[in-house]
Structure formats: structure tokens, C-alpha cells
Design an enzyme around this catalytic site. Structure first.
Site, PDB file in Angstrom:
ATOM      1  N   TYR A 173       0.829  -1.192   0.000  1.00 57.39           N
ATOM      2  CA  TYR A 173       0.000   0.000   0.000  1.00 57.39           C
ATOM      3  C   TYR A 173       0.875   1.259   0.000  1.00 57.39           C
ATOM      4  O   TYR A 173       2.100   1.183  -0.056  1.00 57.39           O
ATOM      5  CB  TYR A 173      -0.952  -0.020   1.190  1.00 57.39           C
ATOM      6  CG  TYR A 173      -1.960  -1.147   1.140  1.00 57.39           C
ATOM      7  CD1 TYR A 173      -2.826  -1.287   0.057  1.00 57.39           C
ATOM      8  CD2 TYR A 173      -2.046  -2.089   2.163  1.00 57.39           C
ATOM      9  CE1 TYR A 173      -3.751  -2.321  -0.002  1.00 57.39           C
ATOM     10  CE2 TYR A 173      -2.973  -3.125   2.109  1.00 57.39           C
ATOM     11  CZ  TYR A 173      -3.814  -3.237   1.023  1.00 57.39           C
ATOM     12  OH  TYR A 173      -4.722  -4.269   0.959  1.00 57.39           O
ATOM     13  N   GLY A 318      -4.886 -13.718  13.074  1.00 59.31           N
ATOM     14  CA  GLY A 318      -5.830 -13.058  12.188  1.00 59.31           C
ATOM     15  C   GLY A 318      -7.100 -13.849  11.989  1.00 59.31           C
ATOM     16  O   GLY A 318      -8.099 -13.688  12.695  1.00 59.31           O
ATOM     17  N   ARG A 319      -7.050 -14.734  11.005  1.00 61.06           N
ATOM     18  CA  ARG A 319      -8.258 -15.491  10.674  1.00 61.06           C
ATOM     19  C   ARG A 319      -8.727 -16.391  11.814  1.00 61.06           C
ATOM     20  O   ARG A 319      -9.883 -16.821  11.836  1.00 61.06           O
ATOM     21  CB  ARG A 319      -8.010 -16.303   9.403  1.00 61.06           C
ATOM     22  CG  ARG A 319      -7.996 -15.428   8.151  1.00 61.06           C
ATOM     23  CD  ARG A 319      -7.435 -16.154   6.948  1.00 61.06           C
ATOM     24  NE  ARG A 319      -5.989 -16.284   7.047  1.00 61.06           N
ATOM     25  CZ  ARG A 319      -5.283 -17.203   6.387  1.00 61.06           C
ATOM     26  NH1 ARG A 319      -5.901 -18.058   5.616  1.00 61.06           N
ATOM     27  NH2 ARG A 319      -3.981 -17.253   6.498  1.00 61.06           N
ATOM     28  N   CYS A 342      -9.128 -21.923  11.985  1.00 63.12           N
ATOM     29  CA  CYS A 342      -9.121 -21.555  10.566  1.00 63.12           C
ATOM     30  C   CYS A 342      -8.626 -22.726   9.725  1.00 63.12           C
ATOM     31  O   CYS A 342      -7.617 -23.356  10.046  1.00 63.12           O
ATOM     32  CB  CYS A 342      -8.214 -20.344  10.368  1.00 63.12           C
ATOM     33  SG  CYS A 342      -7.888 -19.937   8.642  1.00 63.12           S
ATOM     34  N   CYS A 345      -9.160 -21.837   3.943  1.00 56.90           N
ATOM     35  CA  CYS A 345      -9.881 -21.852   2.662  1.00 56.90           C
ATOM     36  C   CYS A 345      -9.937 -20.471   2.020  1.00 56.90           C
ATOM     37  O   CYS A 345     -10.154 -20.340   0.813  1.00 56.90           O
ATOM     38  CB  CYS A 345     -11.282 -22.395   2.859  1.00 56.90           C
ATOM     39  SG  CYS A 345     -12.357 -21.334   3.870  1.00 56.90           S
ATOM     40  N   CYS A 348     -13.102 -15.949   3.627  1.00 58.83           N
ATOM     41  CA  CYS A 348     -13.210 -14.597   4.186  1.00 58.83           C
ATOM     42  C   CYS A 348     -12.765 -13.547   3.174  1.00 58.83           C
ATOM     43  O   CYS A 348     -13.462 -12.551   2.941  1.00 58.83           O
ATOM     44  CB  CYS A 348     -12.399 -14.503   5.465  1.00 58.83           C
ATOM     45  SG  CYS A 348     -10.733 -15.199   5.384  1.00 58.83           S
ATOM     46  N   CYS A 360     -17.096 -16.754   6.967  1.00 62.83           N
ATOM     47  CA  CYS A 360     -16.103 -17.742   7.383  1.00 62.83           C
ATOM     48  C   CYS A 360     -16.727 -19.119   7.271  1.00 62.83           C
ATOM     49  O   CYS A 360     -17.852 -19.335   7.741  1.00 62.83           O
ATOM     50  CB  CYS A 360     -15.647 -17.484   8.818  1.00 62.83           C
ATOM     51  SG  CYS A 360     -14.550 -18.752   9.486  1.00 62.83           S
ATOM     52  N   GLU A 413     -26.318 -41.117  12.280  1.00 61.04           N
ATOM     53  CA  GLU A 413     -25.363 -41.208  11.177  1.00 61.04           C
ATOM     54  C   GLU A 413     -25.247 -42.665  10.719  1.00 61.04           C
ATOM     55  O   GLU A 413     -25.129 -43.577  11.542  1.00 61.04           O
ATOM     56  CB  GLU A 413     -23.999 -40.678  11.628  1.00 61.04           C
ATOM     57  CG  GLU A 413     -22.838 -40.966  10.727  1.00 61.04           C
ATOM     58  CD  GLU A 413     -22.986 -40.399   9.324  1.00 61.04           C
ATOM     59  OE1 GLU A 413     -22.537 -41.065   8.375  1.00 61.04           O
ATOM     60  OE2 GLU A 413     -23.578 -39.304   9.183  1.00 61.04           O
ATOM     61  N   LYS A 431      -5.037 -30.454   3.853  1.00 62.57           N
ATOM     62  CA  LYS A 431      -6.426 -30.290   4.301  1.00 62.57           C
ATOM     63  C   LYS A 431      -6.645 -30.841   5.714  1.00 62.57           C
ATOM     64  O   LYS A 431      -7.772 -31.126   6.107  1.00 62.57           O
ATOM     65  CB  LYS A 431      -7.368 -30.988   3.309  1.00 62.57           C
ATOM     66  CG  LYS A 431      -7.376 -30.418   1.902  1.00 62.57           C
ATOM     67  CD  LYS A 431      -7.951 -29.020   1.861  1.00 62.57           C
ATOM     68  CE  LYS A 431      -9.437 -28.983   2.046  1.00 62.57           C
ATOM     69  NZ  LYS A 431     -10.197 -29.549   0.942  1.00 62.57           N
TER      70      LYS A 431
END
Length: 645
Positions: A173, A318-319, A342, A345, A348, A360, A413, A431
Site C-alpha cells: 500500500y 488473524g483469521r 481456521c 480456505c 473470508c 467464514c 449417522e 487439508k
């Protein structure tokens, strides 16, 4: 436990109750005119309530013409914004949390469309490789004016009750553009050599100190390495940090990258915790003021370790705060299994960059805290029985919300474990955080008092014997199998079969039909032991993924020699090859293979859903059973419907 993480610390004259910082993240929750809304105030209040020591707000613009960074962005361009900002600071302070406001100007990293047609400005007329718009070089007088606007913004922040400000000198920036030799080619007082490139930033710091006093802390966020040829390197930013310390800056907030190296700014799922910790550590070793550092942190134990190792003085999550605003309190109470973590992915950023309020995947409430909270959750279940059919993300979350409302919930289930489609989603490389989501939802199921029945195939007769007040149908969908010649052969399987290891395929030529997320991730798994080709009928693949995740996954597939063919659709399957057709041209192509994997998505089990709807008065259908989608869609739908069921 976590003694360093929950120790008090000082930034300038401000005492922080712990070493946990929530860094700036755009939300698009403020008004288009720049005023703080009730939504953004409640969003920050929840993070303070959750135990955060220091909150640094999302970017706040200091200029209304060329300084707009996102549509729903805070503004401090005049005193008219103070009234709502006071409400924001008061909401945070009642939980003994501190809050800094981040002052920002996007420089060249913004498009004309966001600036209402105005050309972006920058130190030099060099376009950003991502935005691809030519900026106009600022005049010396305009630079002087922007310095004054940063100072005015700090005065507004102090008046509104903020405990300090942070200058956004990172991520490409405007301030970063002045600092970097990559973007600053000026020859006036604001450029030319290393020290002149600092003039814009140091002038702002001096002006804020003069206007707000020495006890009002100023933090500066820097990109310790831009990861760009010709840009700032660590040795440069160490010197910058030393100069800022000598000038009286209260803290250095260490990040990395620019838009052109976006993976360093917004880490995709492929990057591990602490991959850039060496940057913060190197700067901390050279300065005595506190160093705040983002390090893609997921777990409190990692932050504790980094504090012990001297990586930083304050750990910035952060996330993690998007996924769970209460994770500090949960960590302190030793309830880590209940922390929503988090998964990387980047849903956000995908939503905010598209001009939508933040979302989220693992927290369907984020950005909607005013609508979904303890006060709006009507606890009128009165012990009535509800059966939830299917323990995927939608079914589990619906069960949790309904149990909180006072229903007596039974989750059923058909397999031997919870997770549903999450069990498939956690299999590809990088993942593993999906597995953490399964564990967290399972822990919440336990804490909510939900009864779980596994290995039970649900039929209408079985449900009628249960005689529940209501039924939640979250049974997922069925893999799409096209009606084409040869699809019934033994060497034709589904992506789910492969990922759940129901079949083993090795040393074969494999064709995967479908270039969506599942098809690409299945290709990544199978490429370890096979020669893989992905076939997609549209002209691109993986479009549901956020850009950096998509690019990293495609790079991995390229490295694994996975071939991707677009604009091809499956026409016929033979014993040793598939026949592909070009959708528009009609040309046919023969592709040799030993196995065919179908990754074409799922379709709702409509007949089963309809039979339940016809048999019970109160029925709620969520997730793929209602409409195929991603985890975020299932969780959000389950949350919203469970609130009003």
C-alpha cells in the site's frame, strides 16, 4: 498453561492484558460513507468479549478521493465519524481490551471503479501487477497533503478513544510504496535514496507525535520482505525498524508481501504455521520495542512456543479470530478442542474482495453477530425431540444450535463416525485442518448434550418409531453418475470412493472427470502413484477456490505432471479409453486410461427428502440434501434455519 501468552505487556504507555493481538482484517461491515455501523461495532465487541488483548481495526481511510480501500470501510477523514467510533471503542474497552485504529491509503493497489473513476495515485507511475491500472505519480505538494491527512486521522482516532494507531506500511500500500525501491523512483524529498524513501513515513510519525502527544502509541506495520525482485528485503526492513524505534515508534508489526506476492499476505491452506517466523525474529533481535507478528497461527500452543523462542513479543492471530472470537478464553480455560480453527480456505477474503460482508466457512455467525447471538437465540425447545439425519457439517451444526435452544436432539449417522463430507474433504494434502473441524464439532455435540447414534441407516419406519417433534434432513447428496455408455464398468469409480480409500488405484493411467475442487484435490492424491489427467467441460478449473489456493493447487498438479484438459466433456467409456467431445465443436478425442474417476459433484436425495416431508409436520432440509454447495453454504444454512425451526 500458556503463561507467556496470557502475561501482560506494554506497547508504549498502554498496558495490554495478554500477548494476543487481533490484526487488521477487512470486513466490509462499515457503511459506504465510512461510518462505523452497529454490525462492525458488535463484530469487534465479540472479539473483545472473547478475551483478545489488543484489537487493531481493519483499514481506515484517511482520504475520501484516492484513499478508498474497500467499499464498506471505516473513515477518519473528518470529525463527523467520531460519534460512532466512540461507540466502537467503548464496546471494546468494557472487556478490558485495548484497540488501535489502523490508518491506511491503498496507493496504486486499487482500481478506478472503487475510486469512482478517479485514477489511483502512487509515489511513481508504476502499475501494480495484480490491479493492472496505471497510477498517477503524486506531486510533492500532494505528498505533503497526504501526510497531513494521516495526522488528522490519528487525531480523530485519539478523540474517539482509541488507545493508539497503527500506520499500514506493509502489503504494497501507499506507505510501503514510498519505502520500497521497487515502487519509489522519485527524485524529490520523498525519494531518491534509502533515507529519503523513509521521509513520507517518518513525517507522518513526527506529525502524529506532535498532534497527539508522546503517550499516544504509534505502531507501524511493515512487510519484512516483499518477496519481489528489486523490492524490500529483510536487511532493509531491519534498518527501517531501527530508525522507527529511534523516532519513538511504540511497536513494529511484522508481516510480509504485497499484492503481487499475495500468498505471503494471505496464507493459503498449503503454508504451515510459522513459515515466516524468521522475519519477525530477525527484526526483534535488532530492536528493543515490542514486535507484533503474524505467523499463520492456528494453535495457542504454537504462539506460546514462539513467545518462548523470542520470535515476537505479541502473537497476532488473524483469521483465527474470524473462525472463533472466543478462542483466547477457551485457550485460557483449557478448552482447545472447542476452538473453531481456521482451515485456510480463504472464504473470508473471497467474500470481502467481491464486495460482500465477510464470511467464514467454520463460523457462520461472523459478520452477523447482531442477528445471531445469545439474545436472538430463542430457547423454546421445551425438551421436544428432534432427530437430525446425517452427521456432516450442516447436520452437526444444526444439532448444536437446536440443543442450545432447548430441544432434545438425537443425531443419527449411517457410518461409524461423525463428519459426513468433511471426512472426504480432509483427505487431500494440506487439508488436515478439516479434521480439526470434525473434532471441534464433535466436542460441541458432546457439550451440547446431543445423543449420537452411529451405524444406523434411517428409514421412514425408523423415524416413525422415534416419533419426533421435528426432523432435520442433512443426509447429503448422492454422487452424480452421468447416463452414458460404459459408466457401469468396474474400473469406473467416484472421487469419494478414492478419497475414503474404498478403492485402491496404483500405477495406472487415470482420467478424472470434473475439474472442480473435488476433482483437482483427488488428482493431487492420485498423482502420487498414478499418471493422472483431469477433464473439465468448461474453459477453466477450480473456480470455487480463492485465487492463491487455486494457484498453489494448480502448481502442485503441474509439478506432479497432472494433465488438465478443458473444454472437453465425457461422451463414452470403453474398457481402455474414454471418448471426449468438445461441447461447441463436436470433435471427438480418444484418451487412453485404466481407470475413470467421476468427480461431477452430488445431487440431492430428493425422493428420500420428500418422503420425510410428507411424513412429518416439522422438517428442515440443509446442506447437499437441499442444494449442493460448499461447507460454508451448509454451515450457514444450518445455522440460520436452526435459529427459527
Amino acid at each position: 498453561m500458556y503463561e507467556k501468552l496470557f502475561a501482560t505487556g506494554m506497547i508504549g504507555s498502554v498496558e495490554i492484558k495478554n500477548r494476543i493481538v487481533m490484526p487488521p482484517m477487512g470486513t466490509s461491515l462499515s457503511s459506504f460513507t465510512g461510518e462505523a455501523t452497529d454490525e462492525v461495532i458488535r463484530y469487534y465487541e465479540e472479539r473483545a468479549k472473547g478475551g483478545c488483548g489488543l484489537i487493531i481495526t481493519e483499514i481506515a481511510r484517511i482520504d475520501d478521493v484516492t484513499g478508498i480501500g474497500e467499499p464498506g470501510q471505516l473513515s477518519v477523514t473528518s470529525g463527523k465519524y467520531i460519534r460512532k467510533l466512540v461507540q466502537l471503542t467503548e464496546a471494546v474497552h468494557k472487556y478490558d481490551s485495548k484497540i488501535f485504529l489502523q490508518l491506511h491509503h491503498p496507493g496504486r493497489q486499487v482500481s478506478r471503479s472503487l475510486l469512482n473513476g478517479v485514477q489511483p495515485v502512487a509515489p511513481s507511475a508504476i502499475p501494480c501487477g495484480v490491479v493492472k491500472e496505471m497510477p498517477r505519480a503524486l506531486t510533492t505538494e500532494e505528498c505533503d497533503d497526504l501526510v497531513e491527512k494521516f495526522i488528522r486521522g490519528a487525531v480523530v482516532a485519539k478523540t474517539a478513544g482509541f488507545d493508539g494507531v497503527e500506520l499500514h506500511g506493509a502489503h504494497g500500500y501507499l506507505i510501503n510504496e514510498f519505502l520500497s525501491p521497487y515502487t519509489n523512483k522519485r527524485t524529490d524529498k520523498y525519494g531518491g535514496d534509502f533515507f529519503k524513501r523513509l521521509t513520507f513515513l517518518t513525517s507522518i510519525v513526527k506529525g502524529i507525535q506532535a498532534a497527539c502527544g508522546p503517550k499516544f502509541p504509534v505502531s507501524v506495520r511493515i512487510s519484512a520482505d516483499e518477496f519481489i525482485e528489486g523490492g524490500l528485503k529483510l536487511e532493509d526492513t531491519i534498518q527501517i525498524a531501527k530508525i522507527l524505534e529511534a523516532q519513538g515508534v511504540a511497536a513494529i508489526d511484522v508481516s510480509a508481501g504485497t499484492y503481487e506476492t499475495g500468498y505471503a499476505v494471505i496464507e493459503p491452506q498449503f503454508l504451515p504455521e510459522g513459515w515466516k517466523k524468521h522475519l519477525a525474529k530477525a527484526i526483534r533481535e535488532e530492536v528493543s520495542i515490542p514486535v507484533i507478528a503474524v505467523n499463520n497461527l492456528k494453535y495457542p500452543k504454537t504462539a506460546e512456543l514462539f513467545l518462548e523462542e523470542g520470535i515476537c513479543d505479541f502473537a497476532s492471530f488473524g483469521r483465527a479470530f474470524l473462525a472463533d472470537p472466543y478462542w483466547p478464553n477457551k485457550a485460557k480455560a483449557r478448552q482447545e478442542e472447542l476452538i473453531h480453527k481456521c482451515i485456510g480456505c480463504l472464504q473470508c477474503f473471497k467474500t470481502v474482495f467481491n464486495g460482500k460482508p465477510i464470511e467464514c466457512t467454520v463460523n457462520p455467525i461472523v459478520g452477523r453477530e447482531l442477528r445471531y447471538n445469545d439474545q436472538t437465540l430463542i430457547k423454546d425447545g421445551d425438551g421436544r425431540e428432534v432427530v437430525v439425519v446425517g452427521a456432516g457439517p450442516g447436520g452437526m451444526h444444526a444439532a448444536i444450535v437446536l440443543a442450545k435452544r432447548g430441544y432434545r436432539v438425537t443425531l443419527v449417522e449411517k457410518t461409524d463416525s461423525l463428519g459426513g463430507t468433511l471426512k472426504t474433504a480432509e483427505q487431500p494434502p494440506a487439508k488436515q485442518m478439516i479434521g480439526e473441524l470434525i473434532k471441534t464439532l464433535a466436542a460441541e455435540i458432546r457439550d451440547a448434550g446431543v445423543t449420537v447414534i452411529l451405524n444406523q441407516e434411517v428409514t421412514i419406519e425408523w423415524l416413525q418409531e422415534m416419533n419426533p417433534f421435528g426432523v432435520v434432513v442433512a443426509c447429503g447428496g448422492s454422487p452424480i453418475v452421468p447416463r452414458i455408455e460404459g459408466v457401469e464398468q468396474e474400473h469406473v469409480v467416484t472421487a469419494e470412493d478414492v478419497l475414503l480409500k474404498k478403492v485402491t488405484i496404483e500405477n495406472q493411467k487415470v482420467v478424472i472427470i470434473g475439474g472442480g475442487v473435488t476433482g483437482l484435490e483427488t488428482a493431487e492424491v492420485m498423482a502420487m502413484n498414478n499418471h493422472v489427467t483431469v477433464v473439465e467441460m468448461s474453459n477453466s478449473v477450480g473456480n470455487a477456490l480463492y485465487t492463491s489456493n487455486r494457484m498453489m493447487l494448480l502448481n502442485h498438479l503441474k509439478e506432479a505432471n497432472v494433465s488438465i484438459q478443458t473444454n472437453r466433456m465425457l461422451d463414452k467409456i470403453n474398457g481402455d479409453h474414454v471418448l471426449l467431445k468438445e461441447p461447441d465443436m463436436g470433435f471427438e478425442h480418444e484418451l487412453p486410461c485404466d481407470s475413470v474417476v467421476l468427480a461431477l459433484g452430488v445431487t440431492p436425495r430428493r425422493s428420500f427428502v420428500k418422503s420425510i416431508q410428507e411424513s412429518f409436520a416439522h422438517v428442515m432440509v440443509v446442506g447437499d440434501a437441499n442444494k449442493p454447495g460448499q461447507i460454508v453454504d451448509s454451515m450457514k444454512e444450518a445455522n440460520d434455519k436452526a435459529y427459527v425451526f
